[in-house]
Each structure stands twice: as C-alpha cells, then as structure tokens.
Design a protein around this motif. Sequence first.
Motif, PDB file in Angstrom:
ATOM      1  N   ALA A  34       0.855  -1.190   0.000  1.00 33.92           N
ATOM      2  CA  ALA A  34       0.000   0.000   0.000  1.00 33.92           C
ATOM      3  C   ALA A  34       0.886   1.232   0.000  1.00 33.92           C
ATOM      4  O   ALA A  34       1.792   1.353   0.830  1.00 33.92           O
ATOM      5  CB  ALA A  34      -0.917   0.009   1.223  1.00 33.92           C
ATOM      6  N   GLY A  35       0.613   2.148  -0.924  1.00 33.85           N
ATOM      7  CA  GLY A  35       1.399   3.361  -1.000  1.00 33.85           C
ATOM      8  C   GLY A  35       1.316   4.187   0.265  1.00 33.85           C
ATOM      9  O   GLY A  35       2.314   4.765   0.713  1.00 33.85           O
ATOM     10  N   TRP A  36       0.110   4.255   0.887  1.00 38.17           N
ATOM     11  CA  TRP A  36      -0.028   5.038   2.119  1.00 38.17           C
ATOM     12  C   TRP A  36       0.858   4.458   3.218  1.00 38.17           C
ATOM     13  O   TRP A  36       1.400   5.217   4.034  1.00 38.17           O
ATOM     14  CB  TRP A  36      -1.486   5.073   2.591  1.00 38.17           C
ATOM     15  N   TYR A  37       1.000   3.129   3.240  1.00 38.47           N
ATOM     16  CA  TYR A  37       1.816   2.488   4.272  1.00 38.47           C
ATOM     17  C   TYR A  37       3.290   2.860   4.090  1.00 38.47           C
ATOM     18  O   TYR A  37       3.976   3.205   5.054  1.00 38.47           O
ATOM     19  CB  TYR A  37       1.633   0.973   4.199  1.00 38.47           C
ATOM     20  N   VAL A  38       3.756   2.787   2.849  1.00 41.76           N
ATOM     21  CA  VAL A  38       5.144   3.156   2.565  1.00 41.76           C
ATOM     22  C   VAL A  38       5.402   4.593   2.996  1.00 41.76           C
ATOM     23  O   VAL A  38       6.400   4.898   3.661  1.00 41.76           O
ATOM     24  CB  VAL A  38       5.465   2.966   1.067  1.00 41.76           C
ATOM     25  N   ASN A  39       4.508   5.487   2.635  1.00 36.94           N
ATOM     26  CA  ASN A  39       4.687   6.896   2.993  1.00 36.94           C
ATOM     27  C   ASN A  39       4.706   7.102   4.505  1.00 36.94           C
ATOM     28  O   ASN A  39       5.486   7.904   5.030  1.00 36.94           O
ATOM     29  CB  ASN A  39       3.583   7.741   2.369  1.00 36.94           C
ATOM     30  N   ARG A  40       3.862   6.362   5.208  1.00 34.75           N
ATOM     31  CA  ARG A  40       3.810   6.526   6.660  1.00 34.75           C
ATOM     32  C   ARG A  40       5.089   6.000   7.306  1.00 34.75           C
ATOM     33  O   ARG A  40       5.642   6.633   8.206  1.00 34.75           O
ATOM     34  CB  ARG A  40       2.591   5.805   7.233  1.00 34.75           C
ATOM     35  N   VAL A  41       5.557   4.828   6.873  1.00 35.67           N
ATOM     36  CA  VAL A  41       6.807   4.291   7.425  1.00 35.67           C
ATOM     37  C   VAL A  41       7.956   5.256   7.178  1.00 35.67           C
ATOM     38  O   VAL A  41       8.750   5.543   8.086  1.00 35.67           O
ATOM     39  CB  VAL A  41       7.123   2.902   6.826  1.00 35.67           C
ATOM     40  N   PHE A  42       8.049   5.806   5.958  1.00 32.01           N
ATOM     41  CA  PHE A  42       9.159   6.693   5.649  1.00 32.01           C
ATOM     42  C   PHE A  42       9.025   8.056   6.308  1.00 32.01           C
ATOM     43  O   PHE A  42      10.031   8.742   6.525  1.00 32.01           O
ATOM     44  CB  PHE A  42       9.354   6.801   4.134  1.00 32.01           C
ATOM     45  N   LYS A  43       7.825   8.429   6.664  1.00 26.91           N
ATOM     46  CA  LYS A  43       7.670   9.656   7.453  1.00 26.91           C
ATOM     47  C   LYS A  43       8.399   9.502   8.792  1.00 26.91           C
ATOM     48  O   LYS A  43       9.151  10.390   9.216  1.00 26.91           O
ATOM     49  CB  LYS A  43       6.186   9.947   7.702  1.00 26.91           C
ATOM     50  N   TYR A  44       8.193   8.349   9.430  1.00 25.10           N
ATOM     51  CA  TYR A  44       8.876   8.100  10.704  1.00 25.10           C
ATOM     52  C   TYR A  44      10.360   7.850  10.498  1.00 25.10           C
ATOM     53  O   TYR A  44      11.196   8.345  11.279  1.00 25.10           O
ATOM     54  CB  TYR A  44       8.225   6.927  11.433  1.00 25.10           C
ATOM     55  N   TYR A  45      10.720   7.078   9.487  1.00 24.69           N
ATOM     56  CA  TYR A  45      12.137   6.801   9.229  1.00 24.69           C
ATOM     57  C   TYR A  45      12.917   8.100   9.002  1.00 24.69           C
ATOM     58  O   TYR A  45      13.979   8.313   9.591  1.00 24.69           O
ATOM     59  CB  TYR A  45      12.269   5.883   8.012  1.00 24.69           C
ATOM     60  N   ASN A  46      12.381   8.959   8.152  1.00 27.11           N
ATOM     61  CA  ASN A  46      13.072  10.230   7.885  1.00 27.11           C
ATOM     62  C   ASN A  46      13.167  11.098   9.134  1.00 27.11           C
ATOM     63  O   ASN A  46      14.167  11.777   9.359  1.00 27.11           O
ATOM     64  CB  ASN A  46      12.341  10.989   6.776  1.00 27.11           C
ATOM     65  N   SER A  47      12.129  11.075   9.956  1.00 29.72           N
ATOM     66  CA  SER A  47      12.132  11.939  11.150  1.00 29.72           C
ATOM     67  C   SER A  47      12.990  11.363  12.270  1.00 29.72           C
ATOM     68  O   SER A  47      13.491  12.113  13.111  1.00 29.72           O
ATOM     69  CB  SER A  47      10.703  12.160  11.651  1.00 29.72           C
ATOM     70  N   TYR A  48      13.190  10.029  12.274  1.00 30.91           N
ATOM     71  CA  TYR A  48      14.008   9.396  13.308  1.00 30.91           C
ATOM     72  C   TYR A  48      15.502   9.410  12.972  1.00 30.91           C
ATOM     73  O   TYR A  48      16.334   9.155  13.841  1.00 30.91           O
ATOM     74  CB  TYR A  48      13.598   7.943  13.512  1.00 30.91           C
ATOM     75  N   THR A  49      15.854   9.663  11.714  1.00 34.99           N
ATOM     76  CA  THR A  49      17.224   9.472  11.245  1.00 34.99           C
ATOM     77  C   THR A  49      17.840  10.817  10.898  1.00 34.99           C
ATOM     78  O   THR A  49      17.261  11.603  10.159  1.00 34.99           O
ATOM     79  CB  THR A  49      17.238   8.542  10.018  1.00 34.99           C
ATOM     80  N   SER A  50      19.074  11.054  11.398  1.00 35.05           N
ATOM     81  CA  SER A  50      19.658  12.383  11.229  1.00 35.05           C
ATOM     82  C   SER A  50      20.746  12.469  10.177  1.00 35.05           C
ATOM     83  O   SER A  50      21.115  13.555   9.768  1.00 35.05           O
ATOM     84  CB  SER A  50      20.245  12.869  12.565  1.00 35.05           C
ATOM     85  N   ASN A  51      21.287  11.330   9.722  1.00 41.17           N
ATOM     86  CA  ASN A  51      22.436  11.434   8.809  1.00 41.17           C
ATOM     87  C   ASN A  51      22.275  10.666   7.518  1.00 41.17           C
ATOM     88  O   ASN A  51      23.230  10.220   6.923  1.00 41.17           O
ATOM     89  CB  ASN A  51      23.719  10.964   9.503  1.00 41.17           C
ATOM     90  N   VAL A  52      21.024  10.504   7.066  1.00 36.46           N
ATOM     91  CA  VAL A  52      20.805   9.890   5.767  1.00 36.46           C
ATOM     92  C   VAL A  52      20.028  10.854   4.894  1.00 36.46           C
ATOM     93  O   VAL A  52      19.305  11.711   5.386  1.00 36.46           O
ATOM     94  CB  VAL A  52      20.023   8.559   5.867  1.00 36.46           C
ATOM     95  N   LYS A  53      20.200  10.715   3.607  1.00 37.15           N
ATOM     96  CA  LYS A  53      19.446  11.524   2.662  1.00 37.15           C
ATOM     97  C   LYS A  53      17.965  11.206   2.793  1.00 37.15           C
ATOM     98  O   LYS A  53      17.561  10.051   2.799  1.00 37.15           O
ATOM     99  CB  LYS A  53      19.908  11.241   1.236  1.00 37.15           C
TER     100      LYS A  53
END
Length: 327
Positions: free
Chosen positions: A158-177
């Motif tokens: 599900a596209g919404w699921y991918v977007n939600r996971v990456f919302k948290y991944y991006n916000s939890y991670t400080s040194n990745v693009k």
Amino acid sequence: MDLATTSTGVASFNVNVSKLGQNEIPEEYVKYYKDAGEKFGVPWTLISAIHRVETNFSSDLNTSSTGAIGHTQFQKATWLGWDYPGRDRLGDLKVADSILMDPAKIRQFRGFGTDCDNDGKANPFSLADAMCSTAKYLADNGGKKGDWRGAVYAYNHAGWYVNRVFKYYNSYTSNVKTVSVGSPATVVSKGGNGVIEKAIATGETIVGRSPYNFGGGRTIRDVERRSFDCSSFIRWAFSEAGTDLGPLDTTTTDTLVRLGKPVQPNQIRRGDLIFFDTYKKNGHVAIALDNNGNFLHDGSTKGVWKNNLSESYYKRVFKGVVRRIVE
C-alpha cells in the motif's frame, strides 16, 4: 544509552538517530533494532519505523483482521512460508505454534521467521525474533540492492503504508538523505521513436508469459519475476527504454494519467497510453501499437496480451482518455 551505537560498539549501518527519534523511540527496544539491523544490513531506524506503524511500539499486539501477528505483524504464511499448504489468499494459516515457530519448518517452506534469541524457536512475539525477521524480510525484498521503498512496499502493498513508514524513518534518522515520498515527474520524454520501439519490444517479450498480478511489479523481486499489473507493466517497459514514468512502488494509473499531454482518440499513435474505465475511472492502461486500435497491455484475463479497441468490452470501457508521453 548512545542510540547511534550497536550493542557491540559498531555503528549500525552508519545511522544516527535524530532528536525526535531519541525522544520517541523507546530505549528498551533499541538493542533489538540495532542487532537486527547489523545482522541483515538494514538501517535500524527503518526497523523502528515499521515497529511504530505496525503496533505502536508493541502497545497493541492484537491479531489483525487479516490474521497478522506479533510485534511487527507478520502473516503466518509469510512467517512460516507461503509454500506451506492451507493458507488463505491473504496469508492466514490454521497451524500449531510448534510448526509455525520451528526453524527447520521455516527453512523448508521458505519463510522469514528467524530465531535471533537462540532459544530454538522463531517466535513472532519475541522482540529479538520479530525485529530480525522484519530486517531479513526487508533485506531479501530489495534492501540488499538499496531499494528500501520497494522493500517496505513488499512488507505491506500500500502506498499510504510506505509513505507513513518513511515519514517516521526520515524523522528518526539524522544522517541519511531524506527518502522522497513525493510525486513522479510529469515531463514528456523527447526520446522519440527509439524509446517507443524499445518499450514496446520489451513488453512484447512477455506476451502470453506473464499472468496478471494485481498490485504486483512494485518490488525488485516482482520485476525480476516479471509479475506485473497494468500500470507497473507500463512503467517497467518504458523504464527498460530509458524513460522514467515514476517510482517503482507508487506508479499507478492515477499517476500515469497525469503524465504527458492529452490526445484526441482519432489522433492515437504508436506509444501513446490508452486508459479505460474498468473497476474505476481510468482504472486500466495500455500502450497503443498503431492508429488502428491495437494495443499492448497486462490485463486480468490473459495477463500480458494484445487486443483491439473494436472488441466489445474495450469499446465499452474506453472513454477517450489518451496521453502522449513520448515525442
């Protein structure tokens, strides 16, 4: 505790946690994320993001409506292996825990359940086993090749699921693009006939050889198996011709119909995209082969096949929507 260091003192996939991650990720789970990430080469903050989305950090361990269980909500057939007999179409199984959690059975039926706490059982309700199994699944479904979005899409189609996971991944991670969840490009390719001919030739290589798979074609594994639905088939064919029609995991008829420019039905030419109102408006897409109504597509009846607009069904569902994406 230094959240950016594994239990062995080695950086876990070179991931540093952000301030938000330090405040939001429960410290008692970090060891499990890092150990799993290090074992399978997965960013540990991505594992934590899936844990956050699936069970809100294990605050809700109820069995899902489709039968998914454990800290990271695996279908039993995914845990034990889809080769195990008796599963339903969503992956639920009636199976004893002694079989479900048996590492030998899991190897036999090619499942993803992993015994990471070395107690002789691969238990989806063990934090160590659940996080390792999630990491293994991500690694085996695109992560090893760096396709993290495709890996997460494989985890839940599900596209919404991918977007939600990456919302948290991006916000939890400080040194990745930051991994984009934006929309695909909308420009028309200027590749001309060369692009069109290569895309069509690519698609024609699997005519009659690729059964339709609704939601398929959005992971590297599916592409390698040539397992597509209508829109992912179109994306793949043009991608092989050097034209990007959008992200692997989120390209659909809804995104394709916004590309290029509109064309009148009496001006269709080879390489144009033709849309049909099937289960929804613009729910199916095909590549025009000529101006005589012939087209190439991945349909639910015969998979990748050639048909004509004069056929009764396609005549009924074609409402005149055509897009030119290559000039």
